[in-house]
Design a protein around this motif. Structure first.
Motif, PDB file in Angstrom:
ATOM      1  N   THR A  10       0.827  -1.203   0.000  1.00  0.00           N
ATOM      2  CA  THR A  10       0.000   0.000   0.000  1.00  0.00           C
ATOM      3  C   THR A  10       0.861   1.253   0.000  1.00  0.00           C
ATOM      4  O   THR A  10       0.545   2.247  -0.668  1.00  0.00           O
ATOM      5  N   VAL A  51      -5.325   3.738  -3.353  1.00  0.00           N
ATOM      6  CA  VAL A  51      -4.734   3.859  -2.016  1.00  0.00           C
ATOM      7  C   VAL A  51      -5.800   3.714  -0.939  1.00  0.00           C
ATOM      8  O   VAL A  51      -5.621   2.968   0.037  1.00  0.00           O
ATOM      9  N   SER A  54      -6.866   0.113  -0.721  1.00  0.00           N
ATOM     10  CA  SER A  54      -5.797  -0.748  -0.230  1.00  0.00           C
ATOM     11  C   SER A  54      -5.593  -0.572   1.273  1.00  0.00           C
ATOM     12  O   SER A  54      -5.320  -1.543   1.990  1.00  0.00           O
ATOM     13  N   SER A  58      -5.994  -3.757   3.647  1.00  0.00           N
ATOM     14  CA  SER A  58      -4.868  -4.225   4.450  1.00  0.00           C
ATOM     15  C   SER A  58      -5.193  -4.184   5.928  1.00  0.00           C
ATOM     16  O   SER A  58      -4.740  -5.042   6.691  1.00  0.00           O
ATOM     17  N   LEU A  67      -4.460  -7.394  -3.007  1.00  0.00           N
ATOM     18  CA  LEU A  67      -4.693  -5.966  -3.210  1.00  0.00           C
ATOM     19  C   LEU A  67      -4.876  -5.596  -4.676  1.00  0.00           C
ATOM     20  O   LEU A  67      -5.512  -4.588  -4.985  1.00  0.00           O
TER      21      LEU A  67
END
Length: 220
Positions: A10, A51, A54, A58, A67
């Motif tokens: 990420t 982003v 992700s 995560s 991802l």
């Protein structure tokens, strides 16, 4: 530290997003010369969405390999224009390569380039010399394959890929666009760098610099 888990991957996406956002205006200007001037905004919005998605994935415990499919969905949802499906296909191609992996080795990272190139080529149907982002992704992918076959270290592989990418970007100046909106300009597209080629170089440079930081070797 060699492996990149979902949080570290990420961070790599975040660097790509930052670099694209910094170049938003420049990419818009390039696109304005041969297109509709929205490439910078589209890319910035797409990577910002990657982003955000992700980070959420995560935090829920997703593996690094998971991802890419999440990134594909988020990019496509944020960018409905031509660029959206192309980069969604790029991320999906990477996802197929790294499916189920909790972390990626440093040696896996250069493989993102041929994975992206394959996905973009399959979706976009462009060929070398058509003055598109594939004129960067294609040469960069070939450079990765050749450097890996020669036994180069991951960062060295990305160095030669970036060099090939930059050469590909500059080569688009001498090309006449044959696909997309720019194709309507015909010979008037000569002399201009393709905006998709320019943004592809930014992504590859960020990939290289992000891995360098991860490996404790600086950002070049």
């Amino acid at each position: 530290m060699d492996g990149l888990d979902a949080h570290q991957l990420t961070a790599l996406f975040r660097l790509m997003s930052l670099r694209i956002d910094e170049a938003r205006h420049m990419l818009g200007q390039l696109d304005g010369a041969i297109g509709d001037a929205d490439h910078g905004n589209s890319m910035a919005e797409g990577f910002a969405a990657v982003v955000r998605a992700s980070v959420q994935a995560s935090s829920r415990g997703a593996g690094a390999g998971d991802l890419f499919a999440i990134a594909a969905d988020s990019f496509l949802e944020a960018v409905g224009a031509t660029t959206g499906p192309l980069y969604a296909s790029a991320f999906l191609s990477a996802g197929q390569r790294y499916r189920g992996m909790q972390s990626l080795r440093a040696a896996d990272i250069p493989g993102l380039i041929p994975a992206f190139a394959s996905g973009i080529a399959a979706r976009g149907k462009a060929s070398a010399g058509d003055k598109t982002m594939l004129d960067v992704w294609g040469p960069a992918a070939r450079a990765v394959v050749d450097a890996q076959a020669a036994g180069s270290a991951p960062l060295a592989v990305l160095d030669v890929a970036l060099e090939a990418a930059e050469e590909g970007r500059e080569a688009t100046r001498a090309m006449t666009a044959t696909v997309g909106r720019a194709s309507r300009l015909g010979q008037r597209s000569l002399g201009h760098v393709d905006p998709g080629a320019a943004s592809a170089v930014i992504i590859i440079a960020a990939l290289r610099d992000g891995l360098a930081v991860h490996l404790g070797q600086g950002a070049g």
